[in-house]
Scaffold this active site. Structure first.
Site, short mmCIF file in Angstrom:
data_model
loop_
_atom_site.label_atom_id
_atom_site.label_comp_id
_atom_site.label_asym_id
_atom_site.label_seq_id
_atom_site.Cartn_x
_atom_site.Cartn_y
_atom_site.Cartn_z
N ALA A 56 -5.34 -6.08 -4.35
CA ALA A 56 -4.62 -4.86 -3.95
C ALA A 56 -3.95 -5.17 -2.61
O ALA A 56 -4.62 -5.59 -1.65
CB ALA A 56 -5.60 -3.70 -3.80
N VAL A 82 -8.43 -8.04 -0.99
CA VAL A 82 -7.34 -7.52 -0.17
C VAL A 82 -6.23 -8.57 -0.08
O VAL A 82 -6.46 -9.71 0.35
CB VAL A 82 -7.84 -7.13 1.24
CG1 VAL A 82 -6.68 -6.68 2.11
CG2 VAL A 82 -8.91 -6.03 1.13
N LYS A 83 -5.05 -8.15 -0.50
CA LYS A 83 -3.90 -9.08 -0.53
C LYS A 83 -3.08 -8.87 0.73
O LYS A 83 -2.69 -7.73 1.07
CB LYS A 83 -3.08 -8.78 -1.78
CG LYS A 83 -2.27 -9.93 -2.29
CD LYS A 83 -1.68 -9.57 -3.65
CE LYS A 83 -0.83 -10.66 -4.21
NZ LYS A 83 -0.06 -10.21 -5.37
N LEU A 84 -2.81 -9.98 1.41
CA LEU A 84 -2.12 -9.93 2.71
C LEU A 84 -0.97 -10.92 2.69
O LEU A 84 -1.08 -12.01 2.11
CB LEU A 84 -3.10 -10.35 3.82
CG LEU A 84 -4.36 -9.50 3.94
CD1 LEU A 84 -5.51 -10.32 4.53
CD2 LEU A 84 -4.07 -8.28 4.80
#
Ligand code: E4P
Length: 232
Positions: A56, A82-84
């Site tokens: 996400a 967590v996509k960064l």
């Protein structure tokens, strides 16, 4: 090699999960916009279906905002990754989240040096974008090969190579040969992996021949066989 489905469409995810072929899902803001649902509800629903890693993506541009979004998203489900973005704020947020035990996927990677930085920041996954490099006449596959080789030189680096922007079946074949840990692929590519005209032709020929076999109801035959054996 793990397969992630690259979509936010719930019906596609349910279908691929029912086939038993996917280990996780990746989303991005574009895929969420295309799917049309509420972001957090969609992510939660995907996690409930796949029971595996679901990326996400944060949308803040500064590390503080990414951290706040990332910490909250991680609370939606233990399956959230967590996509960064591969920017300095993204790497800073990645270091902090990794130190807190939150899994991360550092995305929009286009060079081996960027992938090294993602690993230094403790990313769980780095996502090199194969297709988008090919789109600009640059060898996307070579990037995957280079990152896999570099990470192998330093076994202490635990980051997994997640081949992204996969556009066709040959990309899958090539990234598997290159040793990518994971590939994320759209539903169209997943379906195309199974297709072969000789498989279809072979199935049709076997079924036609089977019709000529007398007493050809397999279930009825096996049930009769088992009943007879139980009485013996
Ligand atoms: C997945 O994490 C990426 O966002 C996705 O694979 C990008 O694919 P595209 O280049 O086809 O948009």
């Amino acid at each position: 090699m793990k397969f992630f489905l690259d979509t936010a469409k719930i019906d596609e995810i349910r279908q691929a999960h029912a086939w038993g072929l996917i280990d996780g899902v990746t989303t991005n803001p574009t895929l969420i916009a295309r799917a049309g649902g509420d972001f957090v509800e969609t992510i939660h629903q995907i996690c409930e279906i796949v029971q595996g890693p679901v990326s996400a993506e944060t949308v803040s541009e500064d590390a503080e905002g990414m951290l706040r979004e990332g910490r909250l998203l991680a609370r939606v489900s233990p399956h959230v990754v967590v996509k960064l973005p591969l920017t300095l704020p993204g790497l800073q947020a990645c270091s902090a989240l990794s130190a807190e035990g939150v899994r991360t996927n550092v995305t929009l990677c286009f060079t081996a040096n960027q992938a090294l930085l993602a690993a230094k920041a403790g990313a769980t996954y780095v996502s090199p974008f194969l297709g988008r490099l090919d789109d600009i006449s640059t060898d996307g596959l070579q990037l995957i090969r280079d990152i896999v080789a570099i990470y192998r030189n330093y076994p202490a680096l635990q980051t997994q190579v997640l081949a992204a922007s996969v556009r066709h079946p040959m990309h899958m074949h090539q990234v598997a040969l290159a040793g990518a840990h994971v590939a994320t692929l759209p539903m169209s590519v997943l379906k195309s992996l199974v297709s072969h005209p000789l498989t279809d032709k072979g199935v049709a020929a076997f079924l036609a021949d089977w019709k000529t076999v007398p007493n050809n109801d397999i279930c009825a035959q096996v049930e009769a066989f088992l009943a007879k054996r139980a009485q013996a």
